[in-house]
Design a protein around this motif. Structure first.
Motif, PDB file in Angstrom:
ATOM      1  N   TYR A  71       1.112   6.226   4.247  1.00  0.00           N
ATOM      2  CA  TYR A  71       0.358   6.956   5.280  1.00  0.00           C
ATOM      3  C   TYR A  71      -1.123   7.130   4.912  1.00  0.00           C
ATOM      4  CZ  TYR A  71       4.978   8.013   7.133  1.00  0.00           C
ATOM      5  OH  TYR A  71       6.239   7.902   7.624  1.00  0.00           O
ATOM      6  N   LYS A 123      -3.461  10.730   6.320  1.00  0.00           N
ATOM      7  CA  LYS A 123      -3.024  10.507   7.705  1.00  0.00           C
ATOM      8  C   LYS A 123      -3.723  11.415   8.713  1.00  0.00           C
ATOM      9  CE  LYS A 123       1.167  13.172   7.082  1.00  0.00           C
ATOM     10  NZ  LYS A 123       2.574  13.111   6.914  1.00  0.00           N
ATOM     11  N   LYS A 179       2.302   1.811   4.742  1.00  0.00           N
ATOM     12  CA  LYS A 179       3.516   2.624   4.562  1.00  0.00           C
ATOM     13  C   LYS A 179       4.652   1.723   4.053  1.00  0.00           C
ATOM     14  CE  LYS A 179       7.146   5.158   6.683  1.00  0.00           C
ATOM     15  NZ  LYS A 179       8.180   4.335   7.249  1.00  0.00           N
ATOM     16  N   GLN A 190      -4.268   6.841  13.267  1.00  0.00           N
ATOM     17  CA  GLN A 190      -3.416   8.030  13.023  1.00  0.00           C
ATOM     18  C   GLN A 190      -2.254   8.073  14.021  1.00  0.00           C
ATOM     19  OE1 GLN A 190      -6.323  11.219  13.060  1.00  0.00           O
ATOM     20  NE2 GLN A 190      -7.489  10.129  11.496  1.00  0.00           N
ATOM     21  N   MET A 229       0.375   5.442  13.166  1.00  0.00           N
ATOM     22  CA  MET A 229       1.270   5.828  12.062  1.00  0.00           C
ATOM     23  C   MET A 229       2.349   6.788  12.538  1.00  0.00           C
ATOM     24  SD  MET A 229      -0.951   5.933   8.573  1.00  0.00           S
ATOM     25  CE  MET A 229      -2.381   6.884   9.000  1.00  0.00           C
TER      26      MET A 229
END
Ligand code: M6R
Length: 599
Positions: A209, A224, A174, A146, A149
């Motif tokens: 995501y 996400k 992504k 997480q 990202m």
């Protein structure tokens, strides 16, 4: 471009699955290959500069593992060499990656300050480093992913192994496609469905995501924030999964010949009678049509521009997706944006589409690969039925795009009552006879081979034309340069004398098409201008033109809605035979990739 394959199984040795998957993705273009697997708790990485075959030879015959990830690399950051090839391992993390980490330089400095050392020039190694850093910091893989990202700019489809957990493959996505295939006590990961079709037709599509954890009998996908998602299990619907060259020496030649059927198949639902045209979307409310695409797909858009403007009386602008995404496009509710893509994965086209979607304006797409990222993102999609196109040089996908756009323009003209029904019926009849119309053009091999012999040693070749013939010149020129490596340029015929004509010297080949009766005479005049300066001219036309020093390739007289489909074939075949004489790698030209998934 880059390809990803991964697999985790109960007891099957996944290494042949990985190699097999990479071979399926080979046609997309790459320069190095590698794989990583875990055996008895040990991580093993093999990489080579070169082909998947070289990787196969490099791997020990005894290699055996139930979990592994693999990659074909098309270089973006760093030279083509073994060190830059994937997988990249940093600390406990090993990844393969498609896409580009845009802020990799900044991240690299930060990681170096924390004591990390990197061996390659690749942005992917930095991504591995960042994941390792967060994994060690949080001691929790969900938190690490997480955070990753949030910190990373750019595009990524990542497939990851962690030394601590030898039974799980992790994926993160992504702006670069990634799917998870569901098998029986065996699961798979791939950047493209065909890589795993031999093993399963069922798959989940990862959206931006999202991340996932895959073991031999479990697939969990998260958003996400780390919430578990309930995803739809898809079943692959495409046909023509196995594509071999058959009797042909190259895929490109096979695909050129296949145009006899692929065009017809694409337009078939719309041409049996005039009312069939109403099955196509009604575009009458739009004051302007924007067409956005890259390369050959953009050239298909340029032929359609002529038809929309001339026969459907609708303004049409054509944009390169890579420019469109960064400019003011003056959109409003009266504009329809049409996106064209064979692969449905072209990064610039997808980004341009997302831009229009964010502003909530209408979109329509012409796509060949079903369920591709672009197809999924569109409001409405019309599929071309070109089948799998393997050769990097697009031929049958292009003519399918042109044909679909032609019937769309015809449908608009019909709805607006701009063409008499009798004339439309005649055009539809021509579409129904397209196979027979194309056959003699495709069979005129001797002509194309002879022209190839005359031009294959040249270093510069020009393509000219006016209006729709200019669009065809651009496509003819692109075909020649991408596969034969001969420098060539396309010019609007009237523009040459504003500068470029200075490059015409004795025996410079100049190709032209003259298929628009209102201005053919002007194009011929332009040919005469270059002949006067020593050029050797070749002309594709449906008119009875006999001129000294112009070699004419005659095509049948048909409606303007059909004509580009005929005109382009000599250009495709001349490019093919020229590249063949030069001994080029026709299906996989240097530096090129079939699906351009980076910006
Ligand atoms: O898959 P797409 O149609 O979106 O690809 C667009 C271009 O990359 C592609 O048409 C390219 O120009 C071809 N290699 C040309 O033959």
């Amino acid at each position: 471009m880059c390809g990803i394959v991964g697999s985790v199984s109960t007891k099957t040795n996944v290494i042949p699955i990985l190699l097999d998957g990479l071979k399926t993705l080979e046609y997309r273009g790459y320069d190095s290959a590698g794989l990583a697997y875990i055996k008895d708790g040990n991580l093993i990485i093999n990489k080579v500069k070169g082909r998947v075959k070289d990787l196969e030879n490099h791997i020990s015959k005894e290699s055996n593992s139930n979990i592994g990830i693999a990659h074909t690399r098309w270089a973006t950051h760093g030279k083509v060499n073994e060190t830059n090839a994937h997988p990249h391992n940093v600390g406990k993390i090993t990844i393969v990656h498609n896409g580009i980490i845009e802020n990799f330089s900044k991240l690299k400095h930060k990681l170096e300050e924390k004591g990390y050392e990197f061996k390659s020039e690749s942005d992917t190694e930095i991504a591995a480093g960042l994941l390792d850093y967060y994994y060690k910091k949080y001691e929790n893989i969900d938190k690490a992913i997480q955070k990753f990202m949030k910190k990373v700019d750019g595009s990524y489809a990542i497939c990851m192994l962690i030394n601590d957990n030898p039974n799980t493959i992790y994926v993160i996505k992504k702006d670069s496609p990634l799917i998870i295939g569901k098998g029986n006590n065996e699961n798979y990961i791939a950047s493209d469905v065909p890589a795993i079709l031999k093993y399963t037709k069922n798959y989940y599509i990862l959206e931006d995501y999202e991340y996932g954890k895959i073991t031999n009998n479990n697939i969990t996908i998260y958003d996400k924030e780390g919430n578990i998602l309930k995803k739809e299990l898809k079943e692959y619907q495409g046909s023509d999964l196995t594509s071999d060259k058959g009797i042909y020496e190259h895929y490109m030649l096979k695909e050129i010949i296949e145009q006899q059927t692929t065009i017809r198949k694409t337009v078939n639902p719309y041409i049996n009678n005039i009312k069939d045209l109403l099955k196509l979307p009604d575009l009458t409310k739009y004051e302007r049509i924007d067409i956005i695409a890259c390369g050959t797909a953009m050239h298909a858009g340029l032929t359609a521009k002529y038809l929309f403007e001339q026969y459907s009386n609708t303004k049409c602008e054509v944009f390169l997706a890579s420019e469109y995404r960064y400019q003011n496009n003056f959109l409003n509710n009266n504009v329809l944006s049409i996106f064209i893509s064979q692969s449905g994965e072209t990064a610039d086209t997808l980004a341009a589409l997302k831009k229009v979607k964010e502003e909530k304006y209408d979109t329509l797409g012409i796509v060949n690969v079903k369920e591709s990222s672009i197809a999924r993102a569109l409001d409405k999609v019309l599929y071309t039925e070109a089948g799998t196109e393997i050769a990097v040089a697009s031929t049958k996908a292009y003519t399918s795009q042109v044909a679909l756009l032609s019937v769309l323009a015809l449908s608009l003209a019909y709805r607006k009552k701009l063409i008499k029904e009798e004339k439309i019926n005649k055009i539809l009849e021509e579409f129904r006879s397209i196979t027979q119309i194309l056959t003699p053009i495709l069979e005129d091999t001797i002509t194309y081979e002879n022209i190839a012999k005359e031009i294959y040693e040249k270093s510069d070749i020009f393509y000219i034309g006016r209006t729709i013939d200019y669009a065809l010149a651009m496509e003819g020129s692109l075909k020649l340069k991408e596969i034969s490596y001969i420098h060539s340029e396309a010019y609007a015929a009237g523009e040459l004398k504003h500068g470029t004509i200075s490059l015409i010297t004795k025996d410079t080949p100049v190709f032209a098409s003259a298929t628009n009766k209102y201005i053919n005479a002007k194009t011929i005049s332009n040919l005469k201008e270059v002949i006067a300066r020593g050029a050797k001219c070749y002309l594709i036309t449906d008119e009875d033109i006999k001129e000294d020093n112009i070699k004419v390739i005659k095509i049948k007289k048909v409606s303007m809605f059909i004509k580009p489909l005929l005109t382009i074939i000599p250009y495709q075949l001349i490019a093919y035979y020229t590249a063949k004489l030069k001994g080029c790698d026709i299906d996989k030209p240097r530096n090129l990739a079939k699906s351009v998934t980076v910006e």
